[in-house]
Design a protein around this motif. Structure first.
Motif, PDB file in Angstrom:
ATOM      1  N   ALA A  91      52.425  55.641 -43.119  1.00 30.82           N
ATOM      2  CA  ALA A  91      52.147  54.838 -44.310  1.00 30.82           C
ATOM      3  C   ALA A  91      53.029  55.292 -45.475  1.00 30.82           C
ATOM      4  O   ALA A  91      53.576  54.466 -46.211  1.00 30.82           O
ATOM      5  N   GLU A  92      53.211  56.604 -45.607  1.00 30.38           N
ATOM      6  CA  GLU A  92      54.062  57.110 -46.701  1.00 30.38           C
ATOM      7  C   GLU A  92      55.467  56.573 -46.589  1.00 30.38           C
ATOM      8  O   GLU A  92      56.092  56.203 -47.565  1.00 30.38           O
ATOM      9  N   ARG A  93      55.970  56.508 -45.348  1.00 35.17           N
ATOM     10  CA  ARG A  93      57.358  56.073 -45.182  1.00 35.17           C
ATOM     11  C   ARG A  93      57.510  54.554 -45.121  1.00 35.17           C
ATOM     12  O   ARG A  93      58.490  54.015 -45.632  1.00 35.17           O
ATOM     13  N   TRP A  95      54.921  51.861 -45.686  1.00 35.80           N
ATOM     14  CA  TRP A  95      54.081  50.924 -46.433  1.00 35.80           C
ATOM     15  C   TRP A  95      54.450  50.925 -47.893  1.00 35.80           C
ATOM     16  O   TRP A  95      54.642  52.008 -48.450  1.00 35.80           O
ATOM     17  N   PRO A  96      54.498  49.827 -48.593  1.00 36.02           N
ATOM     18  CA  PRO A  96      54.364  48.499 -48.001  1.00 36.02           C
ATOM     19  C   PRO A  96      55.574  48.206 -47.114  1.00 36.02           C
ATOM     20  O   PRO A  96      56.695  48.578 -47.447  1.00 36.02           O
ATOM     21  N   GLY A  97      55.331  47.523 -45.988  1.00 37.21           N
ATOM     22  CA  GLY A  97      56.423  47.217 -45.080  1.00 37.21           C
ATOM     23  C   GLY A  97      55.948  46.638 -43.775  1.00 37.21           C
ATOM     24  O   GLY A  97      54.746  46.475 -43.556  1.00 37.21           O
ATOM     25  N   PRO A  98      56.926  46.339 -42.856  1.00 37.33           N
ATOM     26  CA  PRO A  98      56.618  45.573 -41.632  1.00 37.33           C
ATOM     27  C   PRO A  98      56.015  46.404 -40.504  1.00 37.33           C
ATOM     28  O   PRO A  98      56.464  46.329 -39.368  1.00 37.33           O
ATOM     29  N   LEU A  99      55.027  47.253 -40.834  1.00 38.19           N
ATOM     30  CA  LEU A  99      54.376  48.093 -39.838  1.00 38.19           C
ATOM     31  C   LEU A  99      52.865  47.873 -39.883  1.00 38.19           C
ATOM     32  O   LEU A  99      52.241  48.024 -40.933  1.00 38.19           O
ATOM     33  N   THR A 100      52.284  47.519 -38.715  1.00 36.93           N
ATOM     34  CA  THR A 100      50.837  47.367 -38.577  1.00 36.93           C
ATOM     35  C   THR A 100      50.314  48.546 -37.773  1.00 36.93           C
ATOM     36  O   THR A 100      50.922  48.910 -36.764  1.00 36.93           O
ATOM     37  N   MET A 101      49.214  49.162 -38.242  1.00 37.38           N
ATOM     38  CA  MET A 101      48.638  50.287 -37.502  1.00 37.38           C
ATOM     39  C   MET A 101      47.220  49.948 -37.039  1.00 37.38           C
ATOM     40  O   MET A 101      46.476  49.286 -37.750  1.00 37.38           O
ATOM     41  N   ILE A 102      46.887  50.410 -35.816  1.00 41.09           N
ATOM     42  CA  ILE A 102      45.557  50.171 -35.245  1.00 41.09           C
ATOM     43  C   ILE A 102      44.691  51.419 -35.423  1.00 41.09           C
ATOM     44  O   ILE A 102      45.121  52.521 -35.062  1.00 41.09           O
ATOM     45  N   ALA A 121      43.435  46.232 -36.833  1.00 38.01           N
ATOM     46  CA  ALA A 121      44.854  46.318 -37.180  1.00 38.01           C
ATOM     47  C   ALA A 121      44.984  46.152 -38.690  1.00 38.01           C
ATOM     48  O   ALA A 121      44.398  45.242 -39.267  1.00 38.01           O
ATOM     49  N   VAL A 122      45.732  47.060 -39.342  1.00 40.21           N
ATOM     50  CA  VAL A 122      45.878  47.008 -40.805  1.00 40.21           C
ATOM     51  C   VAL A 122      47.352  47.116 -41.194  1.00 40.21           C
ATOM     52  O   VAL A 122      48.110  47.873 -40.590  1.00 40.21           O
ATOM     53  N   ARG A 123      47.727  46.334 -42.215  1.00 41.12           N
ATOM     54  CA  ARG A 123      49.107  46.380 -42.706  1.00 41.12           C
ATOM     55  C   ARG A 123      49.123  46.155 -44.207  1.00 41.12           C
ATOM     56  O   ARG A 123      48.297  45.424 -44.743  1.00 41.12           O
ATOM     57  N   MET A 124      50.096  46.793 -44.867  1.00 42.03           N
ATOM     58  CA  MET A 124      50.340  46.528 -46.286  1.00 42.03           C
ATOM     59  C   MET A 124      51.710  45.840 -46.380  1.00 42.03           C
ATOM     60  O   MET A 124      52.741  46.473 -46.168  1.00 42.03           O
ATOM     61  N   PRO A 125      51.712  44.526 -46.629  1.00 43.64           N
ATOM     62  CA  PRO A 125      52.987  43.801 -46.604  1.00 43.64           C
ATOM     63  C   PRO A 125      53.854  44.099 -47.838  1.00 43.64           C
ATOM     64  O   PRO A 125      53.324  44.441 -48.900  1.00 43.64           O
ATOM     65  N   ASP A 126      55.155  43.966 -47.673  1.00 43.91           N
ATOM     66  CA  ASP A 126      56.092  44.242 -48.769  1.00 43.91           C
ATOM     67  C   ASP A 126      56.590  42.918 -49.339  1.00 43.91           C
ATOM     68  O   ASP A 126      57.754  42.544 -49.131  1.00 43.91           O
ATOM     69  N   HIS A 127      55.692  42.187 -49.982  1.00 42.41           N
ATOM     70  CA  HIS A 127      56.085  40.907 -50.579  1.00 42.41           C
ATOM     71  C   HIS A 127      55.198  40.671 -51.804  1.00 42.41           C
ATOM     72  O   HIS A 127      53.963  40.705 -51.673  1.00 42.41           O
ATOM     73  N   PRO A 128      55.791  40.446 -52.974  1.00 42.68           N
ATOM     74  CA  PRO A 128      54.994  40.326 -54.196  1.00 42.68           C
ATOM     75  C   PRO A 128      53.955  39.212 -54.128  1.00 42.68           C
ATOM     76  O   PRO A 128      52.836  39.381 -54.643  1.00 42.68           O
ATOM     77  N   PHE A 200      60.787  45.148 -36.747  1.00 42.97           N
ATOM     78  CA  PHE A 200      61.886  45.702 -37.549  1.00 42.97           C
ATOM     79  C   PHE A 200      61.841  47.237 -37.578  1.00 42.97           C
ATOM     80  O   PHE A 200      62.875  47.901 -37.538  1.00 42.97           O
ATOM     81  N   ILE A 201      60.636  47.821 -37.683  1.00 47.01           N
ATOM     82  CA  ILE A 201      60.500  49.286 -37.628  1.00 47.01           C
ATOM     83  C   ILE A 201      60.627  49.662 -36.157  1.00 47.01           C
ATOM     84  O   ILE A 201      59.725  49.398 -35.364  1.00 47.01           O
ATOM     85  N   ASN A 202      61.780  50.258 -35.790  1.00 43.42           N
ATOM     86  CA  ASN A 202      62.039  50.453 -34.364  1.00 43.42           C
ATOM     87  C   ASN A 202      61.612  51.842 -33.879  1.00 43.42           C
ATOM     88  O   ASN A 202      61.165  52.678 -34.660  1.00 43.42           O
ATOM     89  N   LEU A 203      61.769  52.067 -32.570  1.00 42.12           N
ATOM     90  CA  LEU A 203      61.320  53.316 -31.945  1.00 42.12           C
ATOM     91  C   LEU A 203      61.915  54.543 -32.643  1.00 42.12           C
ATOM     92  O   LEU A 203      61.206  55.500 -32.945  1.00 42.12           O
ATOM     93  N   ASN A 204      63.224  54.507 -32.921  1.00 44.56           N
ATOM     94  CA  ASN A 204      63.864  55.671 -33.548  1.00 44.56           C
ATOM     95  C   ASN A 204      63.253  56.003 -34.899  1.00 44.56           C
ATOM     96  O   ASN A 204      63.061  57.171 -35.233  1.00 44.56           O
ATOM     97  N   MET A 205      62.974  54.971 -35.687  1.00 43.58           N
ATOM     98  CA  MET A 205      62.400  55.198 -37.015  1.00 43.58           C
ATOM     99  C   MET A 205      61.015  55.839 -36.891  1.00 43.58           C
ATOM    100  O   MET A 205      60.653  56.713 -37.682  1.00 43.58           O
ATOM    101  N   LEU A 206      60.243  55.420 -35.891  1.00 47.50           N
ATOM    102  CA  LEU A 206      58.898  55.962 -35.697  1.00 47.50           C
ATOM    103  C   LEU A 206      58.971  57.406 -35.207  1.00 47.50           C
ATOM    104  O   LEU A 206      58.284  58.288 -35.720  1.00 47.50           O
ATOM    105  N   VAL A 207      59.853  57.654 -34.223  1.00 45.04           N
ATOM    106  CA  VAL A 207      60.011  59.003 -33.664  1.00 45.04           C
ATOM    107  C   VAL A 207      60.476  59.961 -34.753  1.00 45.04           C
ATOM    108  O   VAL A 207      59.988  61.092 -34.871  1.00 45.04           O
ATOM    109  N   ASP A 208      61.375  59.508 -35.563  1.00 44.55           N
ATOM    110  CA  ASP A 208      61.881  60.258 -36.707  1.00 44.55           C
ATOM    111  C   ASP A 208      60.766  60.718 -37.646  1.00 44.55           C
ATOM    112  O   ASP A 208      60.850  61.753 -38.267  1.00 44.55           O
ATOM    113  N   THR A 209      59.731  59.908 -37.749  1.00 43.35           N
ATOM    114  CA  THR A 209      58.651  60.175 -38.705  1.00 43.35           C
ATOM    115  C   THR A 209      57.530  61.001 -38.098  1.00 43.35           C
ATOM    116  O   THR A 209      56.981  61.880 -38.755  1.00 43.35           O
TER     117      THR A 209
END
Ligand code: AMP
Ligand code: MG
Length: 351
Positions: A91-93, A95-102, A121-128, A200-209
């Protein structure tokens, strides 16, 4: 029902219009709204009657759960039983953004919203516009994509109107979305986070975090054919199937263009109207078929942005048969091919 369409400037959502939209949500009505991924069909996530209306408007099976949208991290706490450390980092990295967490859900979330599951499933979208609607609507908006069940997800307000006009109270129009594919879904209820839907948030970005991350076998395999039971219920349903049968041709650039030209020529001889989904860079290499320029390989985001729109256009134009290049691009390839393979019913020719 008359569907009102309100133009909302995403740079500065009009407070009065947003209050009107929020009032529709609060009294249990439905408002479609833009996010950075696709347009969503929103209702009050804590009101079971609103969730039932969402399923009815879309013609969606009621065991296919909705995503709860929030506007700030604090709002997560009342709806989930625990927030694992990995979720905090993600969430820190992202949200808001295209990631939904269960997460495991609390009693505040009705089973109508979670499709009968004990998870949510919860998401914080990045759109005003989306964030303004969530705040005006009471803080929790359940929203799946705002298409009729089985149609490509909407990337413009017109797509929503086409599918749901007359069935919902309101559409907020802030123009074309930015990403064009639905959010990445990650399950955090297991020891190791599991990707249930690529985005859009791909495997590498998740593994990185967060270190180790698994991929649900329902994504990488042809789940339907191999009878893998996917964890994300929505993955059981056939999605985005165009009216004309779609075949993906993969291989080297020259082999693919040659094969598609051969197939298109065959179709033409049989009096069948053929369409081709191609990258900008290859579009001029095709003969005897209508060519859709999906986007540029040099800028893979453009392929994601236009894929669903092209699938809608191809339906409207009445082709007998469709062929597509494979778009296994470096960053978004897994997400793009996940949607394209579903659209093709996993029909692939390798040359
Ligand atoms: P849509 O926004 O139309 O793609 O629909 C939301 C997607 O989120 C569905 O395909 C669901 O399968 C997935 N989803 C929502 N809640 C859950 C959950 N509790 N567990 C697994 N997947 C979920
Ligand atoms: Mg959907």
């Amino acid at each position: 029902m008359k569907t009102s369409v309100l133009k909302i400037d995403p740079a500065a959502p009009d407070a009065e219009l947003m209050a009107r939209a929020g009032a529709v949500i609060k009294r249990g009505g439905l408002v479609a709204f833009p996010t950075e991924t696709v347009y969503g069909l929103g209702g009050d996530a804590l009101n079971p009657e609103a969730s039932k209306k969402i399923y009815a408007a879309k013609g969606r099976p009621s065991d296919n759960p909705l995503i709860v949208h929030i506007a700030d991290f604090e709002s997560l706490k009342p709806v989930v039983r625990e927030i694992p450390e990995a979720a905090v980092k993600l969430a820190e990295r992202f949200w808001p953004g295209p990631l939904t967490m269960i997460f495991r859900k609390t009693e505040l979330v009705p089973y109508e919203t979670s499709g009968g599951l004990d998870t949510v499933a919860v998401r914080m979208p990045d759109h005003p516009t989306a964030l303004a609607l969530i705040r005006a609507g009471g803080g929790y908006i359940a929203a799946p994509s705002a298409n009729a069940s089985g149609r490509p997800s909407p990337t413009m307000a017109d797509h929503v109107l086409e599918d749901l006009g007359g069935r919902i109270e309101m559409i907020l129009d802030s123009g074309h979305v930015e990403i064009g594919l639905e959010s990445t879904i990650v399950d955090l209820t297991e020891d190791v986070p599991v990707i249930l839907r690529p985005g859009f948030i791909n495997l590498n970005m998740l593994v990185d975090t967060v270190g180790e991350v698994r991929i649900d076998p329902g994504i990488t395999e042809d789940g339907e054919a191999k009878q893998v039971r996917p964890k994300a219920p929505g993955m059981r349903y056939r999605h985005y199937a165009p009216k004309a049968p779609l075949t993906i041709v993969e291989g080297s650039r020259s082999a693919v263009t040659a094969k598609i030209n051969e197939l298109a020529a065959e179709a033409a001889r049989a009096g069948r109207k053929a369409g081709v989904l191609a990258a900008e860079e290859n579009a001029d290499l095709y003969r005897g078929a209508h060519v859709f320029r999906v986007g540029s390989r040099a800028c893979e985001e453009t392929i994601a942005q236009h894929l669903f729109q092209v699938l809608r256009e191809s339906d409207a134009m009445g082709f007998d048969v469709l062929y597509s290049e494979s778009f296994d691009t470096p960053e978004m390839g897994m997400a793009i091919m996940n949607r394209l393979l579903k659209a093709a019913g996993h029909q692939v020719i390798t040359v």
